[in-house]
Design a protein around this motif. Sequence first.
Motif, PDB file in Angstrom:
ATOM      1  N   ALA A  30       0.812  -1.215   0.000  1.00  0.00           N
ATOM      2  CA  ALA A  30       0.000   0.000   0.000  1.00  0.00           C
ATOM      3  C   ALA A  30       0.852   1.275   0.000  1.00  0.00           C
ATOM      4  O   ALA A  30       0.310   2.381  -0.090  1.00  0.00           O
ATOM      5  N   ILE A  31       2.167   1.126   0.093  1.00  0.00           N
ATOM      6  CA  ILE A  31       3.033   2.312   0.209  1.00  0.00           C
ATOM      7  C   ILE A  31       2.953   3.248  -1.014  1.00  0.00           C
ATOM      8  O   ILE A  31       2.792   4.462  -0.836  1.00  0.00           O
ATOM      9  N   PRO A  32       3.035   2.725  -2.253  1.00  0.00           N
ATOM     10  CA  PRO A  32       2.999   3.661  -3.390  1.00  0.00           C
ATOM     11  C   PRO A  32       1.732   4.523  -3.430  1.00  0.00           C
ATOM     12  O   PRO A  32       1.827   5.742  -3.628  1.00  0.00           O
ATOM     13  N   ALA A  33       0.566   3.887  -3.206  1.00  0.00           N
ATOM     14  CA  ALA A  33      -0.681   4.664  -3.228  1.00  0.00           C
ATOM     15  C   ALA A  33      -0.710   5.663  -2.072  1.00  0.00           C
ATOM     16  O   ALA A  33      -1.183   6.792  -2.216  1.00  0.00           O
ATOM     17  N   ALA A  34      -0.171   5.245  -0.914  1.00  0.00           N
ATOM     18  CA  ALA A  34      -0.143   6.138   0.251  1.00  0.00           C
ATOM     19  C   ALA A  34       0.747   7.350  -0.016  1.00  0.00           C
ATOM     20  O   ALA A  34       0.447   8.467   0.421  1.00  0.00           O
ATOM     21  N   LEU A  35       1.835   7.120  -0.753  1.00  0.00           N
ATOM     22  CA  LEU A  35       2.715   8.240  -1.122  1.00  0.00           C
ATOM     23  C   LEU A  35       1.949   9.224  -1.991  1.00  0.00           C
ATOM     24  O   LEU A  35       2.041  10.437  -1.801  1.00  0.00           O
ATOM     25  N   GLU A  36       1.174   8.681  -2.950  1.00  0.00           N
ATOM     26  CA  GLU A  36       0.411   9.552  -3.840  1.00  0.00           C
ATOM     27  C   GLU A  36      -0.663  10.327  -3.099  1.00  0.00           C
ATOM     28  O   GLU A  36      -0.932  11.478  -3.417  1.00  0.00           O
ATOM     29  N   ARG A  37      -1.261   9.667  -2.106  1.00  0.00           N
ATOM     30  CA  ARG A  37      -2.326  10.335  -1.356  1.00  0.00           C
ATOM     31  C   ARG A  37      -1.784  11.258  -0.263  1.00  0.00           C
ATOM     32  O   ARG A  37      -2.553  11.893   0.448  1.00  0.00           O
ATOM     33  N   GLY A  38      -0.475  11.292  -0.096  1.00  0.00           N
ATOM     34  CA  GLY A  38       0.110  12.177   0.915  1.00  0.00           C
ATOM     35  C   GLY A  38      -0.119  11.716   2.341  1.00  0.00           C
ATOM     36  O   GLY A  38      -0.321  12.537   3.242  1.00  0.00           O
ATOM     37  N   LEU A  86      10.605  -0.835  -1.773  1.00  0.00           N
ATOM     38  CA  LEU A  86       9.763   0.365  -1.764  1.00  0.00           C
ATOM     39  C   LEU A  86      10.361   1.472  -0.903  1.00  0.00           C
ATOM     40  O   LEU A  86       9.892   2.617  -0.926  1.00  0.00           O
ATOM     41  N   ILE A  87      11.419   1.152  -0.173  1.00  0.00           N
ATOM     42  CA  ILE A  87      12.114   2.171   0.609  1.00  0.00           C
ATOM     43  C   ILE A  87      12.725   3.214  -0.333  1.00  0.00           C
ATOM     44  O   ILE A  87      12.942   4.361   0.071  1.00  0.00           O
ATOM     45  N   VAL A  88      12.992   2.831  -1.584  1.00  0.00           N
ATOM     46  CA  VAL A  88      13.623   3.792  -2.501  1.00  0.00           C
ATOM     47  C   VAL A  88      12.692   4.972  -2.792  1.00  0.00           C
ATOM     48  O   VAL A  88      13.063   6.119  -2.544  1.00  0.00           O
ATOM     49  N   PRO A  89      11.448   4.725  -3.268  1.00  0.00           N
ATOM     50  CA  PRO A  89      10.555   5.889  -3.423  1.00  0.00           C
ATOM     51  C   PRO A  89      10.177   6.542  -2.085  1.00  0.00           C
ATOM     52  O   PRO A  89      10.135   7.772  -1.999  1.00  0.00           O
ATOM     53  N   LEU A  90       9.944   5.729  -1.051  1.00  0.00           N
ATOM     54  CA  LEU A  90       9.563   6.304   0.242  1.00  0.00           C
ATOM     55  C   LEU A  90      10.713   7.141   0.828  1.00  0.00           C
ATOM     56  O   LEU A  90      10.512   8.287   1.250  1.00  0.00           O
ATOM     57  N   GLY A  91      11.907   6.564   0.830  1.00  0.00           N
ATOM     58  CA  GLY A  91      13.068   7.287   1.356  1.00  0.00           C
ATOM     59  C   GLY A  91      13.382   8.524   0.523  1.00  0.00           C
ATOM     60  O   GLY A  91      13.841   9.533   1.049  1.00  0.00           O
ATOM     61  N   GLY A  92      13.126   8.431  -0.783  1.00  0.00           N
ATOM     62  CA  GLY A  92      13.323   9.591  -1.652  1.00  0.00           C
ATOM     63  C   GLY A  92      12.378  10.715  -1.281  1.00  0.00           C
ATOM     64  O   GLY A  92      12.761  11.889  -1.247  1.00  0.00           O
TER      65      GLY A  92
END
Length: 277
Positions: A30-38, A86-92
């Motif tokens: 769920a991390i990518p969608a959560a990143l998009e939703r802020g 997924l730490i790469v987009p999240l950490g970015g």
Amino acid sequence: WAKAAGGARWALYDADRDRRELARYALSAAIPAALERGEFYLDYQPLTSLRDGRVVGVEALVRWRHPELGVLRPDSFIGLAEETGLIVPLGGWVLAEACRQAGSWSPAVGAAPFVSVNLAVRQVRRPGLVQEVRGLLRSTGLPPERLQLEITESTMMSTAEEPVRALRTLADLGVRIAIDDFGTGYCNLAYLRDLPVTELKVAGQFVAGLRAPESRADERILASLVSLAHALDLTVTAEGVETAGQADRLRAIGCDAAQGWHFGRPDSAERLLARLH
Ligand code: C2E
Ligand code: MG
Ligand code: MG
Ligand code: MG
């Protein structure tokens, strides 16, 4: 029958573990969608000078405001994000957000604090790290000396030549490099000598041992760590400082800075800055 009972217990245990694993993977997916939703945000915790009490830096700590589960601590999702990549987009996102916020902090009295960002091993190993950081410093106007990257001992030890060169390039730019949770892993002294490190963050468990007056061993370990670090031109920040007594002893030992509940819990940038002004 003992064997049968044992088998039943194992079956139960396995079902439980499978459920937990599934929940962990669902969370990670769920991390990518959560990143998009802020849904992610950063809290900051002060790093306080033991010499003059000034807040010299703040550590960015990621939180996830999950729509169903409430606010999640990093320990419940960072490990899996590291495993799945997924730490790469999240950490970015964390790095960009920390640079953006810190770039906007104006020096009220004296110098504005540096911002310290945790980097996972995958982020350090990525070929684009130097460019990413350079780009962020340029776009946010954050001076390199006001960014610190925290890397664990195991990251340092497992990192090949190429990433070490990247860290050295960043250090040459003026970015600070800290070893996080120092003392919990296995970092040999040659590494400390050869790596572009500027600071050791000593793990809270050593500080927890600073309970007067029977804890001479812990105090001596800390004292020799501090003098070793100073001999190598490194500063030392103690983590997990929860009491005034611990702060006093760390100051007496010569430790440079401290982080922990005694000096301030992680909090929003707004509240932390309001406290500083
Ligand atoms: P860390 O980098 O060692 O961060 C310090 C942790 O200790 C934080 O937990 C902080 O809330 C906690 N702490 C601070 N003062 C005290 C104290 O006085 N006593 C005690 N018992 N604990 C204290 P938090 O925020 O839950 O973070 C846990 C870990 O998650 C961090 O440990 C770090 O390894 C990781 N983490 C957090 N944010 C990020 C991130 O953006 N990227 C990556 N890769 N890892 C992160
Ligand atoms: Mg850290
Ligand atoms: Mg730490
Ligand atoms: Mg840690």
